[in-house]
Each structure stands twice: as C-alpha cells, then as structure tokens.
Design an enzyme around this catalytic site. Sequence first.
Site, PDB file in Angstrom:
ATOM      1  N   PHE A   1       7.268 -14.225   0.336  1.00  0.00           N
ATOM      2  CA  PHE A   1       7.602 -14.453  -1.067  1.00  0.00           C
ATOM      3  C   PHE A   1       7.701 -13.171  -1.903  1.00  0.00           C
ATOM      4  O   PHE A   1       7.349 -13.161  -3.084  1.00  0.00           O
ATOM      5  CB  PHE A   1       6.584 -15.418  -1.710  1.00  0.00           C
ATOM      6  N   CYS A   2       8.207 -12.097  -1.296  1.00  0.00           N
ATOM      7  CA  CYS A   2       8.364 -10.812  -1.996  1.00  0.00           C
ATOM      8  C   CYS A   2       7.052 -10.345  -2.625  1.00  0.00           C
ATOM      9  O   CYS A   2       7.048  -9.672  -3.659  1.00  0.00           O
ATOM     10  CB  CYS A   2       9.462 -10.901  -3.064  1.00  0.00           C
ATOM     11  N   ALA A   3       5.956 -10.714  -1.985  1.00  0.00           N
ATOM     12  CA  ALA A   3       4.623 -10.240  -2.389  1.00  0.00           C
ATOM     13  C   ALA A   3       3.829 -10.027  -1.103  1.00  0.00           C
ATOM     14  O   ALA A   3       2.786 -10.640  -0.878  1.00  0.00           O
ATOM     15  CB  ALA A   3       3.944 -11.240  -3.312  1.00  0.00           C
TER      16      ALA A   3
END
Length: 416
Positions: free
Chosen positions: A359-361
């Site tokens: 999730f781009c984290a």
Amino acid sequence: MPTIAPVVLGADLPVRLSDGTTVAYANLDYAATAPCLAAAADAVNELLPWYASVHRGAGAASRRCTLAYEQSRQTIADFLDTRPDDHVIFTRNTTDAMNLLARALPPHATVVTWAGEHHANLLPWPRVHCLPVPADLPAVVSGLTRALADLGSAGPVLVAVTGASNVTGEVWPIAELAEVAHRHGARIAVDAAQLAPHRPVSMTAAGIDYLALSGHKLYAPFGAGVLAGRADWLDDAAPYLAGGGATRHVGDEAAEVQWQSGPARHEAGTPNLLGAVALAAACATLATSPAVLAHHEQDLLTRLRDGLAALPQVAELRTFDVDHDRVGIVSFAVADQRAADVAYRLAADHGIGVRDGLFCAHPLARTLLADAAERLDRPTDRYAVRASIGIGTTAEHIDRLLRGLREIVTSPAPMT
C-alpha cells in the site's frame, strides 16, 4: 441538519463471477480510488458545454470558466476551514502536492516524519529526520517532542504526518502534534488523503500549517488535488513549474522574469478546470451532512472489524490500541495464505474488490505484518489484504466479504 444520501456512480455495476453468474460489484477499495460522486459528475457535465480557457480570455465562456475555477478554490478553502491568508493551490494529487511543498521549503529546512508514512510523505523531502514506527500512541507525541528538542535551532523545521493511515485507518493526533511542533517553532504538514474523505478537517482549529489531499480519493476522480497552507514559504519559493500563468512579466531575455505570487505562482500552464470543479462539488456534498456519513461508516467499520476478529486465521494490522479511533480502512493478514490469492478469490468468486500489497507504505506494512504473524503464531504472506469502505458501501458488501473470507480460510490454497 439535513440527511443526505450521496450517490456514487457504479453502485450497481454487474460483474461476472468464475461460475458464470453475475452479481453487483462490492467495491471495498475506496482507499486506493473512490468512485465518482454523482454530484461531481453532474458539475462537470454542466460546465462542459462552456469549457474554455481559464484566466486567459474575455469571452463569455472563458469568463464563466474562470469564475467556476476560482469559486472551486474558495469552496475547497471553506471545506478545509483555511485561514484567510492561506493559499489553496491545485495540484494533480497528494503526491504532487507534497512534492510541491518539498520544493518550497526554505533553505536548509529539516523535515521530521515517521517511517510509517505513505511514500508520498516519506520520499519527497530533501533533508529528512525519520522517526521509527511508534510502539503506541504516547510514543508518537513523546518521540516528536524529543526529536524537535534535539534539533533545537538548526533552522526551519517541518513536521510531516498522516491524518489517517492508509494501511490501518488509524487517526493520528494532529492537533496535539501541531501544538508540539509550534511550541518548538516548527510547522506541520498533514497528508489528509485518507482523512478528508471520511470526516471534516479544520486547518484553523487543528493548527495545521499545510495540508494535501487527492480528488480521486474524495469521490472526484478527475485528476486534481490540493495543497493548502501558509503563504510565505510558497510565495518565496521558485515556481513549481515554469511557464505561462505563473509569470507576471517576461522581458526580452528569458532570464528577465517576474513571477506571480499566490496560487498562480505554482499553477503554470492550462489548469485542470474540470478536476477543480469536480473536487469542489464533492467537498460541498460531503460538507452537507458529515455526521450522517460518519455514523454510516462507523457502523459498517464495526461490522467489518468484529467479523474479522471472529476469524482465528485472520489478524488485523494496527499500530495503536485495538479501540483507537479510525476511519473505514482495515488491512489484515491471513494465515498460510498469499494475499494476492485471497484478493483474487474474493474478486473471482464473490465479486469483491479489495487491494493486496504493501500500500505504498512499505516500512509500516512490513512492521505490522510481522506483528500480525506473531499474534497468529502462523506463517503469513509478506503482503497484506486491505478492505476500505465509503459512501457506496453497504452491510451486504461487508457480509459478503466475511462470507468469502470464511470460505477461503476453510479451503485454503497452499502458500508458496
């Protein structure tokens, strides 16, 4: 307060299942891209016959479009409860807005952030002091207090933090962090991409100096975002893009340029008029009845989390206490299952859209997945599954997801 039921497009979208039957699509991927509000689409369609240049023409169509563009800016300022002298600058999305702010930082500025941030609030900063993923909520405030005290008078400091995590949905203590930042002479920037679609945000009341959001997560998927905040750093910075509209005067030599101040300084080129209008329409709609929307969301979120907690093979990802305030986003690990397989089976067999991944984290998701595996005491994939809810979500969608997960965990595909 009037009760509204905003309509999202695609609510009855039929999708074909693996057995050849069709079912209404259950969109549980709002955190990635929310569906379009009918009000946003209507605003665009109403303006389309008049579509013309903004700030560049004397004709009736151009004047109307210029007015619509600037009224959209004011509507969004009202939605965010900005200060009278704040700028509202149209960007492409939150990532673009944060990169603009990174370019506008004063020389030698330091950014303090957390390893758990979305990449849009982790990667753009030229000089960053990165705090670890906090162990609990008190560690957030105490960690920031120590970091700012250690920096002392090292120059301008910006604290960059999420409003609500795109991995867990957990809401961060923005007003308290703003107070700590201001006490140490720092400013605070908030990534509100996941907060603004779910509940009201007051930049004035919370003491937020800068705020970024994305239209595509706010039911206005027309390619617009916003950076709102204090004027001085933005007016002192070089234009984000060099070109027409950002200039007040260009001499005979290319170097003889006088740049605009205000939002125009960073909005060179023909602006995304339709994106701005759609975003403003979505903001106006959400502002009509926020308590009703929040109540609807929290009921569904409780239903989802209680259902997941009843599945012994599933562990929810979380940074803070299980009862911590959160918006409608839940990520989870499934024991002995690949996240991609779970997401595929939910889609193919049940007509449900979720997301799998980090999730781009990445630093945050990896940390929380390790914690989830420890709580399950079972092997888990290195990726998670995320279900996120919004205006068009129904109780049937939640129940269908839970039924699908029960089926998957009782007839698992082997994890390789």
